[in-house]
Design a protein around this motif. Structure first.
Motif: not given
Lengths: 350, 310
Positions: B154-174
């Motif tokens: 996304p355009a407003n993402a942080d510098v250290d935004h890691d889409p892989r990590k976000v997806a993985r965290d979501e899955r792990k949370a589920r």
């Protein structure tokens, strides 16, 4: 007692689940136990009964000191332990003593506890081998035959019948292969002594001479064509044949018995089949559809809603009724029902 | 002529069956059991025991076989199968009835809403790969977002935004949520009170206490909309008429309470100390609640200054 361990792999879990209580139970496994001394007759009797009970039978070949009637001893806990260990709920204990020679004791368990006990003495035994006739297949389901009125009236024999059905055939099955029926086990009593026939309650329960003998016979069945759908039955003695006398017994504890007689709730399917509580006006037709009959009460036509018109409103009703009443007084023998007839008919008449 | 003889023989066999119907037989086809309740014939029995028993057994077995062959059948490769009715005689069970399985929270909800259970297929169709892939697990479809080599950021993402990590965290949370719910269901099924229910009860009790803890004991407090009246203890009275034994017991209990140690203590406290002075209370009063040690220190250090001030 036995450790209960949570199963850690699939195999032990299957074994664990197989031992859990089931709604429709498996046949009872019987353990054949030798007491401190068993004579030749008792040993052979146990062998013969085991041949009939196979494959749901387990033999303990070493001697064991078990006295199920002796409450002071640890026999009861021993039996409970064996029952839990082997998942067996029946015991046949052979024991021969000077006081009670050639004793056979049936012990039935419920929920790992002793439910009831019956002791017999073997008077005569003819083994299977002495009958030179064909035998049934091991593990085949027998038919059972009880002959005497005492099996319905006398508490000792009601218990005996229940015990023997449990021993030979206590399994609920849905269907049986008709050509596969091979043998029948017959349990007949000797003639009822007069002391028993006069009054059952009067006799001393410990007076064992007054109780009739028990004859256990086994026959193979030969089905012959009879010209009808139902074949003619011929019996051939197969053995063993046992003549037993009743000795001590222990009646089931009422609470435990009540628990053990609890039945599962009937399934919806069974109820529809008509097995359970009868459901009125419902039936399942040949196509498997549930069909019902609905009874409608008698219709009250006076309350029927007809076409709504201003002239038919209730406020116009009263004077008409008064007029009608006047009219009716003139007419003798007017029907009561007609007083309630709908308004419009009145109107037409007036 | 031939036909009549055949019919005659048929009639005879039928006659045999009906004869047997009349005897005192109790059939329990569910347990394949027949009971002949005719009393044993003494003469026939004494004549030849074995023959008599066999004859008796044959008659009864004929009856039972007749009943079995009359049952509705289904065919099988081994021959007709008779469908047995459930047994009529009651036999004690081997083990108690199995306990019904406790429903999970979802199962309860689904039952209430009438939601049918449907089986989810393990494989799903992957449009890109054009093949069936596992829904989860090794190379599972649910890990697609983590394994793909290019991601939209996304355009407003942080510098250290890691889409892989976000997806993985979501899955792990589920996964973690599912496990937590499973454990809750297990705890509920085992019957032990859960933490949340304990907490709820505690909150209820606290609320009930606070509501009556104002100066007017809750009488003139503003009520919230939909607030219920606090339910107090219901007074319970013993029946006026009781048996003599019960009356005696209650009277004795009362008497023993009258004479108990606790009551004696309240009547004359510290009976061993004869002085009228309550030392503890006095110290507290003099030190203004600071205790005896503080008082002593104060007396030592500031004797002069205190005096001068006064």
């Amino acid at each position: 007692m036995l450790r209960t361990v949570k199963p850690r792999n699939a195999r032990s879990k299957r074994a664990f689940v197989a031992r859990q209580p089931k709604e429709v139970e498996d046949p009872r496994t019987c353990i054949f136990v030798k007491g401190t001394h068993t004579g030749e007759i008792v040993t052979q009797a146990m062998k013969e009964l085991m041949a009939l009970k196979r494959p749901n039978a387990l033999a303990f070949n070493k001697k064991n000191e078990v006295r199920p009637f002796d409450t002071a001893s640890t026999s009861e806990t021993t039996l409970e332990f064996w029952s839990a260990k082997n998942d067996a709920s029946l015991f046949l204990i052979g024991q021969s003593t000077k006081k009670r020679p050639n004793g056979l004791t049936f012990v039935r368990m419920f929920d790992g506890r002793v439910l009831d006990i019956i002791e017999f003495g073997v008077e005569k035994l003819v083994g299977m081998a002495e009958f030179k006739t064909p035998k049934c297949t091991p593990g085949n389901k027998p038919l059972l035959h009880f002959a005497s009125d005492l099996f319905e009236t006398h508490p000792r024999f009601i218990q005996l019948k229940s015990m023997l059905i449990s021993f030979f055939n206590g399994e609920t099955i849905e269907s049986i292969c008709l050509p596969g029926i091979e043998h029948v086990i017959s349990i007949t009593l000797s003639p009822t002594p007069t002391t028993l026939t006069t009054d059952v309650t009067d006799t001393n329960p410990e007076d064992l001479t007054s109780l009739p003998k028990v004859h256990i016979r086994a026959y193979t069945i030969k089905l012959k064509a009879s010209g009808t759908r139902i074949p003619k039955v011929g019996l051939v003695p197969m053995g063993p044949s046992l003549d037993l006398v009743l000795r001590r017994h222990q009646a089931p504890d009422p609470d435990l018995l009540k628990q053990s007689l609890r039945r599962p709730k009937l399934k919806k399917q069974d109820v529809e089949k008509g097995v359970g509580k009868k459901r009125k006006n419902m039936e399942v037709d040949e196509m498997g559809d549930l069909r019902g009959r609905v009874h409608v009460g008698k219709q009250d036509l006076s309350k029927l809603q007809t076409r709504k018109m201003k002239g038919l409103k209730s406020r116009f009703d009263e004077e008409d009724v008064e007029e009608m009443d006047v009219d009716q007084e003139d007419v003798e023998g007017m029907d009561v029902d007609q007083e309630d007839t709908p308004l419009q008919t009145k109107k037409q008449r007036t | 002529m031939d036909v009549s003889s055949i019919l005659g023989s048929l009639g005879n066999t039928l006659q045999d069956d009906t004869d047997l119907e009349e005897g005192n037989y109790i059939l329990d086809t569910g347990y394949l059991t027949v009971t002949n309740t005719t009393p044993i014939d003494v003469e026939l029995y004494n004549e030849n025991i074995d023959e008599y028993i066999e004859q008796n057994a044959r008659d009864s077995t004929q009856r039972l076989i007749g009943a079995l062959f009359r049952l509705p059948t289904t065919s099988s490769p081994d021959g007709p199968l008779a469908m047995l009715p459930p047994p009529t005689s009651l036999l004690p069970r081997e083990k108690p009835l199995p306990k019904p399985k406790e429903l999970t929270k979802w199962e309860k909800f689904a039952a209430a809403k009438g939601i049918q259970k449907k089986v989810r297929e393990k494989k799903v169709w992957d449009e890109e790969k054009q093949e069936w892939v596992a829904r989860w697990g090794w190379k599972g479809k649910n890990k697609e977002a983590e394994t793909q080599w290019i991601h939209e950021v996304p355009a407003n993402a942080d510098v250290d935004h890691d889409p892989r990590k976000v997806a993985r965290d979501e899955r792990k949370a589920r996964v973690a949520k599912n496990e937590r719910q499973r454990l809750q269901n297990l705890a509920h099924a085992s019957g032990s009170s859960s933490k949340t229910s304990d907490r709820k009860r505690e909150i209820d009790r606290t609320l009930a206490t606070t509501r009556v803890s104002t100066a007017s004991m809750g009488k003139f407090d503003r009520q919230l909309e939909g607030e219920k009246k606090p339910r107090g203890l219901k007074r319970k009275f013993d029946p006026a008429e009781a048996s003599a034994e019960q009356e005696k017991q209650s009277a004795l209990a009362l008497l023993s309470r009258l004479d108990s140690d606790a009551r004696k203590m309240r009547k004359n406290p510290e009976s061993n100390d004869s002085s009228a002075l309550n030392v503890r209370k006095a110290i507290r009063s003099v030190s203004k609640g600071q205790g005896g040690v503080a008082l002593a220190r104060k007396l030592d250090s500031g004797k002069s200054s205190k005096k001068s001030r006064r």
